[in-house]
Design a protein around this motif. Structure first.
Motif, PDB file in Angstrom:
ATOM      1  N   ALA A   1       0.837  -1.203   0.000  1.00 14.29           N
ATOM      2  CA  ALA A   1       0.000   0.000   0.000  1.00 14.29           C
ATOM      3  C   ALA A   1       0.869   1.248   0.000  1.00 14.29           C
ATOM      4  CB  ALA A   1      -0.940  -0.009   1.200  1.00 14.29           C
ATOM      5  N   ASP A   2       1.932   1.245   0.797  1.00  8.06           N
ATOM      6  CA  ASP A   2       2.865   2.370   0.796  1.00  8.06           C
ATOM      7  C   ASP A   2       3.479   2.555  -0.587  1.00  8.06           C
ATOM      8  OD1 ASP A   2       2.389   2.816   3.451  1.00  8.06           O
ATOM      9  OD2 ASP A   2       4.261   1.923   4.170  1.00  8.06           O
TER      10      ASP A   2
ATOM     11  N   ARG B   1       5.753   5.626  -1.726  1.00  5.65           N
ATOM     12  CA  ARG B   1       6.719   5.461  -0.649  1.00  5.65           C
ATOM     13  C   ARG B   1       7.405   4.104  -0.777  1.00  5.65           C
ATOM     14  NH1 ARG B   1       3.151   6.570   4.538  1.00  5.65           N
ATOM     15  NH2 ARG B   1       1.582   5.630   3.176  1.00  5.65           N
ATOM     16  N   SER B   2       8.704   4.106  -0.672  1.00  4.36           N
ATOM     17  CA  SER B   2       9.470   2.866  -0.794  1.00  4.36           C
ATOM     18  C   SER B   2       9.667   2.216   0.563  1.00  4.36           C
ATOM     19  CB  SER B   2      10.828   3.143  -1.434  1.00  4.36           C
ATOM     20  OG  SER B   2      10.682   3.646  -2.739  1.00  4.36           O
ATOM     21  N   GLY B   3       9.994   0.940   0.535  1.00 10.14           N
ATOM     22  CA  GLY B   3      10.290   0.219   1.765  1.00 10.14           C
ATOM     23  C   GLY B   3      10.785  -1.164   1.448  1.00 10.14           C
ATOM     24  N   CYS B   4      11.322  -1.827   2.467  1.00 10.98           N
ATOM     25  CA  CYS B   4      11.810  -3.184   2.260  1.00 10.98           C
ATOM     26  C   CYS B   4      11.348  -4.080   3.386  1.00 10.98           C
ATOM     27  CB  CYS B   4      13.329  -3.222   2.137  1.00 10.98           C
ATOM     28  SG  CYS B   4      14.191  -2.752   3.643  1.00 10.98           S
TER      29      CYS B   4
ATOM     30  N   ALA C   1       9.931   4.435 -12.478  1.00 13.01           N
ATOM     31  CA  ALA C   1       9.354   5.665 -13.023  1.00 13.01           C
ATOM     32  C   ALA C   1       8.099   5.367 -13.835  1.00 13.01           C
ATOM     33  CB  ALA C   1      10.385   6.389 -13.895  1.00 13.01           C
ATOM     34  N   GLY C   2       7.976   4.143 -14.337  1.00  8.50           N
ATOM     35  CA  GLY C   2       6.797   3.754 -15.098  1.00  8.50           C
ATOM     36  C   GLY C   2       5.647   3.269 -14.244  1.00  8.50           C
ATOM     37  N   GLY C   3       5.810   3.282 -12.932  1.00  7.75           N
ATOM     38  CA  GLY C   3       4.766   2.829 -12.021  1.00  7.75           C
ATOM     39  C   GLY C   3       5.385   2.096 -10.853  1.00  7.75           C
ATOM     40  N   PRO C   4       4.661   1.954  -9.743  1.00  5.26           N
ATOM     41  CA  PRO C   4       5.198   1.279  -8.557  1.00  5.26           C
ATOM     42  C   PRO C   4       5.784  -0.084  -8.897  1.00  5.26           C
ATOM     43  CG  PRO C   4       3.075   2.266  -8.071  1.00  5.26           C
ATOM     44  CD  PRO C   4       3.269   2.400  -9.547  1.00  5.26           C
ATOM     45  N   LEU C   5       6.885  -0.417  -8.240  1.00  7.72           N
ATOM     46  CA  LEU C   5       7.653  -1.606  -8.577  1.00  7.72           C
ATOM     47  C   LEU C   5       7.806  -2.509  -7.365  1.00  7.72           C
ATOM     48  CD1 LEU C   5       9.525  -3.057 -10.695  1.00  7.72           C
ATOM     49  CD2 LEU C   5      11.414  -1.737  -9.701  1.00  7.72           C
ATOM     50  N   LEU C   6       7.525  -3.788  -7.563  1.00  7.46           N
ATOM     51  CA  LEU C   6       7.743  -4.805  -6.538  1.00  7.46           C
ATOM     52  C   LEU C   6       8.961  -5.621  -6.923  1.00  7.46           C
ATOM     53  CD1 LEU C   6       6.927  -6.460  -4.047  1.00  7.46           C
ATOM     54  CD2 LEU C   6       5.346  -7.744  -5.519  1.00  7.46           C
TER      55      LEU C   6
ATOM     56  N   ILE D   1       9.121   1.870  -4.621  1.00  7.85           N
ATOM     57  CA  ILE D   1       9.705   0.524  -4.744  1.00  7.85           C
ATOM     58  C   ILE D   1       9.433  -0.256  -3.465  1.00  7.85           C
ATOM     59  CG2 ILE D   1      11.837  -0.811  -4.997  1.00  7.85           C
ATOM     60  CD1 ILE D   1      13.016   1.658  -6.442  1.00  7.85           C
ATOM     61  N   ALA D   2       8.904  -1.453  -3.601  1.00  4.13           N
ATOM     62  CA  ALA D   2       8.772  -2.377  -2.479  1.00  4.13           C
ATOM     63  C   ALA D   2       9.749  -3.520  -2.715  1.00  4.13           C
ATOM     64  CB  ALA D   2       7.343  -2.902  -2.368  1.00  4.13           C
TER      65      ALA D   2
END
Length: 234
Positions: free
Chosen positions: A27-28, A33-36, A131-136, A165-166
Motif C-alpha cells: 500500500a505504501d 513510498r518505498s520500503g523493504c 518511473a513507469g509505475g510502482p515496482l515490486l 519501490i517495495a
C-alpha cells in the motif's frame, strides 16, 4: 522476470500477521513510498509462499530473482539475475554508476573501488524502472547471494525513500543483513504493523498463529518477519 504478471491470489492460513505487513508495504508502494521487508525462516516454513502472496496481492510491476547456490562464488551473479529486465535503462544512470554497473556485469572493464558505485547504480536503476509505475522487487533464497550482490542490494535497500519501490527479500535464518535487522533487539508495541514476528516456543501448533505477538526491531526502515514454525499453508 518482470512485468505485470497475473499470479493466483493465495490464502495463507496462520500467516495473517505476515501478510498484513506485506499488505501495508505494498500500500505504501502504491502511494510512492518505498520500503523493504526481510523474511527469514528455516527451510519449508513458507518464505516463498509469502513472496508469491506479495506478487499476487500487489498488482504492481514485478522484477524478481532467485539466488543459486552454485553461483554463490561468482561476484554479482545474483544481482545480474535480478536486474536483467532493467539493464536496457542503464544509459539513464549517471555516467560513473553506469560504468560501474557495466563493469560488474562484464559489459565493460571493471575499475577498482567501484563497489559503492554499484550499490548506487542498483538504487538508481530500480528507481528508473519504477518511473513507469510502482515496482515490486522480490529476491528469494538470498542466503545464496554472492557477497558482492548482497552488499550492493542491501546498500540500495538502506537508501530506499520515495521511489515507489517495495523490496522483499526472503532468506534462511541467519542471513546477514547489516543495517536492516541488527541483532535480535525487540520491544513489544501495541500496533505491530512494522516488526519482526518471532517463532513461538512451547505453544501448541494449532494456537501459534493466534497467540503470537509482533515486535518491532530497530532497523533502517526495513521490516523483518520470521514465519511461524510449524504452521502450514493450505
Amino acid at each position: 522476470m518482470s512485468g505485470r504478471l497475473k499470479y493466483p491470489r493465495q490464502v495463507l492460513h496462520g500467516r495473517s500477521d505476515e501478510t498484513s505487513v506485506i499488505d501495508r508495504l505494498l500500500a505504501d508502494c502504491r502511494t510512492g513510498r518505498s520500503g523493504c521487508l526481510l523474511i527469514t525462516g528455516e527451510p519449508g516454513m513458507g518464505k516463498t509462499a509469502l513472496l508469491e502472496y506479495a506478487a499476487a496481492a500487489g498488482r504492481l510491476r514485478v522484477v524478481r530473482g532467485t539466488a543459486i547456490e552454485s553461483e554463490a562464488h561468482l561476484p554479482f551473479a545474483g544481482l545480474h539475475l535480478l536486474l536483467r529486465p532493467a539493464l536496457d535503462r542503464t544509459d539513464a544512470l549517471p555516467a560513473p554508476q553506469a560504468r560501474a554497473l557495466r563493469g560488474a556485469f562484464g559489459l565493460a572493464p571493471a575499475e577498482p573501488g567501484d563497489r559503492m558505485l554499484v550499490g548506487l547504480a542498483v538504487l538508481s536503476l530500480l528507481a528508473e524502472f519504477a518511473a513507469g509505475g510502482p515496482l515490486l522487487c522480490l529476491v528469494d533464497d538470498a542466503q545464496w547471494l554472492d557477497r558482492a550482490s548482497a552488499e550492493a542490494l542491501l546498500f540500495a535497500a538502506r537508501r530506499l525513500d520515495a521511489e515507489g519501490i517495495a523490496l522483499i527479500i526472503a532468506a534462511r535464518t541467519g542471513f546477514d543483513a547489516p543495517g536492516l535487522a541488527p541483532g535480535h533487539r525487540r520491544a513489544a508495541v501495541p500496533q505491530p504493523a512494522y516488526g519482526r514476528v518471532p517463532p513461538l516456543q512451547g505453544v501448541p501448533e494449532a494456537r501459534r498463529h493466534r497467540a503470537h505477538r509482533t515486535r518491532r526491531s530497530r532497523t533502517h526502515g526495513c521490516r523483518t518477519v520470521t514465519p511461524l514454525s510449524g504452521v502450514r499453508e493450505a
